[in-house]
Design an enzyme around this catalytic site. Sequence first.
Site, PDB file in Angstrom:
ATOM      1  CG  LEU A 212      -1.888  -1.156   1.349  1.00 14.52           C
ATOM      2  CD1 LEU A 212      -2.576  -1.138   2.704  1.00 14.52           C
ATOM      3  CD2 LEU A 212      -2.915  -1.101   0.226  1.00 14.52           C
ATOM      4  CB  SER A 213       0.351   4.809  -0.773  1.00 17.48           C
ATOM      5  OG  SER A 213      -0.733   5.060   0.100  1.00 17.48           O
ATOM      6  CD  GLU A 214       2.399   6.827   2.581  1.00 16.58           C
ATOM      7  OE1 GLU A 214       3.420   7.364   2.125  1.00 16.58           O
ATOM      8  OE2 GLU A 214       1.300   6.824   2.000  1.00 16.58           O
ATOM      9  CB  THR A 215       2.526   0.081   6.456  1.00 20.68           C
ATOM     10  OG1 THR A 215       2.069  -0.661   5.311  1.00 20.68           O
ATOM     11  CG2 THR A 215       2.241  -0.714   7.714  1.00 20.68           C
TER      12      THR A 215
ATOM     13  CG  HIS B 228      -3.595   7.695   3.435  1.00 18.69           C
ATOM     14  ND1 HIS B 228      -2.370   8.008   2.911  1.00 18.69           N
ATOM     15  CD2 HIS B 228      -3.688   6.337   3.385  1.00 18.69           C
ATOM     16  CE1 HIS B 228      -1.754   6.883   2.566  1.00 18.69           C
ATOM     17  NE2 HIS B 228      -2.523   5.862   2.831  1.00 18.69           N
TER      18      HIS B 228
END
Length: 264
Positions: free
Chosen positions: A42-45, A71
């Site tokens: 994903l774009s961020e964890t 987000h």
Amino acid sequence: MKQYIVDAFTDKVFSGNPAAVCVMDNWISEELMLNIAKENNLSETAFTVKEDNHYKLRWFTPNSEIDLCGHATLGTAFVIMNYYEPDLQSITFHTMSGELTVHKKLDLYEMDFPAYHYHKTEITNEMEQAFGTRPSQAYIDRDLLVVFESENIIQEMTPNQELLKNLDGLAVAITAKGKEYDCVSRVFAPKLNIKEDAVTGSTHCMIAPFWANQLKKNQITAFQASERTGVLYCEVIGNRVKIIGKAVLFSISELFCDNFFSKA
């Protein structure tokens, strides 16, 4: 270790921006956090640990740790306030970008972030080649903000990802004045192995001040025109930006990393 997937800046699953959230008792190694982020893709964890009366928060893309993520901060606040400390109405996160406070107001989460500056920069032939059309304005801070004449250009653009990598800025945001919303934007981050980010809170720390100044008002409603789409309610107050949005839970899972945890 439990992991939550939260769709941020939306009130329905399969829209907004998905973030993985790991709420931990103790810190694990940076290598393991990066590997989990790569596995999630994903774009961020987000990884968070409660320390005294606040939470420390870190964000990882599949490529590296990042200094600010909107987000995933919203997603983390959503998880803590709904599944760990449901009586909380506000949370303070200690991060690489300083203290970030999130207030819960019914089903909205109001994040208090630092405003980015936007320094005018030259419009180049490289920009035109990357976007396929020449922008009207360009600004730089952590990210590159590129302004176009119409919402339709934003909606229809298919930029060249390889050429985007050669432009300044960690991420590249394209934006125009909106019809239904105050502004319409999209964000690309090929340097972070993210072709297009679904809904980007941190880049609106630059987009919101720009459009607040252009439109001569402090409160704007921003639409991110990715495939998943998302809406951000922004308020600019001095050198801070309040970014407000909703979130919804997609999944709860168990991470089986016992062999790795023992080495962390």
